[in-house]
Scaffold this active site. Sequence first.
Site, mmCIF file in Angstrom:
data_model
loop_
_atom_site.group_PDB
_atom_site.id
_atom_site.type_symbol
_atom_site.label_atom_id
_atom_site.label_comp_id
_atom_site.label_asym_id
_atom_site.label_seq_id
_atom_site.Cartn_x
_atom_site.Cartn_y
_atom_site.Cartn_z
ATOM 1 N N LYS A 16 4.856 -1.014 160.635
ATOM 2 C CA LYS A 16 6.305 -1.088 160.705
ATOM 3 C C LYS A 16 6.956 0.300 160.844
ATOM 4 C CE LYS A 16 7.531 -2.767 156.902
ATOM 5 N NZ LYS A 16 8.346 -1.785 156.193
ATOM 6 N N ARG A 91 14.567 -5.771 151.030
ATOM 7 C CA ARG A 91 13.254 -6.210 150.578
ATOM 8 C C ARG A 91 13.356 -7.320 149.542
ATOM 9 N NH1 ARG A 91 10.154 -1.195 151.793
ATOM 10 N NH2 ARG A 91 8.021 -1.350 151.074
ATOM 11 N N ARG A 127 -5.856 3.898 155.520
ATOM 12 C CA ARG A 127 -4.767 4.863 155.340
ATOM 13 C C ARG A 127 -4.893 5.551 153.973
ATOM 14 N NH1 ARG A 127 1.291 2.737 156.157
ATOM 15 N NH2 ARG A 127 1.340 2.421 153.929
ATOM 16 N N ARG A 133 -0.501 9.937 150.600
ATOM 17 C CA ARG A 133 0.486 9.115 149.908
ATOM 18 C C ARG A 133 -0.057 8.624 148.581
ATOM 19 N NH1 ARG A 133 4.048 4.871 153.392
ATOM 20 N NH2 ARG A 133 4.055 3.830 151.382
ATOM 21 N N ARG A 144 1.505 -4.104 146.154
ATOM 22 C CA ARG A 144 2.542 -4.066 147.192
ATOM 23 C C ARG A 144 2.501 -5.322 148.065
ATOM 24 N NH1 ARG A 144 0.832 1.259 149.375
ATOM 25 N NH2 ARG A 144 2.185 0.956 151.153
HETATM 26 P P1 AMP Z 1 7.583 1.949 152.239
HETATM 27 O O1 AMP Z 1 7.411 3.320 152.799
HETATM 28 O O2 AMP Z 1 8.666 1.170 152.931
HETATM 29 O O3 AMP Z 1 6.300 1.200 152.120
HETATM 30 O O4 AMP Z 1 8.116 2.153 150.730
HETATM 31 C C1 AMP Z 1 7.361 2.830 149.764
HETATM 32 C C2 AMP Z 1 7.848 2.456 148.363
HETATM 33 O O5 AMP Z 1 9.229 2.832 148.214
HETATM 34 C C3 AMP Z 1 7.823 0.975 148.044
HETATM 35 O O6 AMP Z 1 6.555 0.527 147.620
HETATM 36 C C4 AMP Z 1 8.877 0.885 146.941
HETATM 37 O O7 AMP Z 1 8.376 1.356 145.702
HETATM 38 C C5 AMP Z 1 9.923 1.875 147.427
HETATM 39 N N1 AMP Z 1 10.902 1.193 148.312
HETATM 40 C C6 AMP Z 1 11.070 1.358 149.651
HETATM 41 N N2 AMP Z 1 12.041 0.569 150.123
HETATM 42 C C7 AMP Z 1 12.506 -0.141 149.060
HETATM 43 C C8 AMP Z 1 13.497 -1.145 148.893
HETATM 44 N N3 AMP Z 1 14.212 -1.606 149.929
HETATM 45 N N4 AMP Z 1 13.705 -1.627 147.640
HETATM 46 C C9 AMP Z 1 13.009 -1.185 146.591
HETATM 47 N N5 AMP Z 1 12.037 -0.256 146.679
HETATM 48 C C10 AMP Z 1 11.784 0.269 147.897
#
Ligand code: AMP
Length: 187
Positions: A16, A91, A127, A133, A144
């Site tokens: 994504k 989300r 990854r 990360r 997740r």
């Molecule tokens: P991502 O890079 O989108 O996978 O986001 C990494 C982490 O950031 C997630 O596992 C959450 O802990 C936090 N995060 C990102 N977007 C959101 C969201 N819309 N609501 C809550 N937590 C978020």
Amino acid sequence: MTGRRIVFLGPPGAGKGTQAELVAAALNVPHISTGEMFRDAVASGSELGRRAQEIMEAGDLVPDDLTSALVAERIAAPDAECGYLLDGFPRTGAQAEALDAMAGGTVDTVMLVEVDEEELVRRLLKRAAESGRSDDNEVTIRRRLEVYRDLTEPLVRLYESRGLLRRFDGVGTVEEVFARLMLGLAR
Ligand code: AMP
């Protein structure tokens, strides 16, 4: 051509982020990634970062009010006036509601990038081995995926019922998937 207020939806590991960045650049709209915003906050050592760090490392979600406030501020910026691409937001149901209530938050298209679970886990573990990360490890990956299934997947039906959802196969090379997404958007 559809409107340019776009939401990217999909499980962790669907590619994504990579695709969102490419599509946003092609459409000339800002790529707004909440995950990236939180990672930046953690790196800067801000108050928000301190709150987000532990939550992210556990694979959980940052509280809705905090996340929604951050996005509301970001999409109110002048560069988002003619559109934006939201990557990783909303989300949860509460975030989707918050988005509806935001100035300019009526989205035009929701793009769902789909990849089956086995392939997701394979990609995420790869990854995890390669990236720095801190939320890429096996325990967090499982958490997740679970959070996605329980809290985010219901949004697929929500946007489908509004006639906004478009599904895309996320399996293929970066170029193949990108071509698929752009072709779909042009229709
Ligand atoms: P991502 O890079 O989108 O996978 O986001 C990494 C982490 O950031 C997630 O596992 C959450 O802990 C936090 N995060 C990102 N977007 C959101 C969201 N819309 N609501 C809550 N937590 C978020």
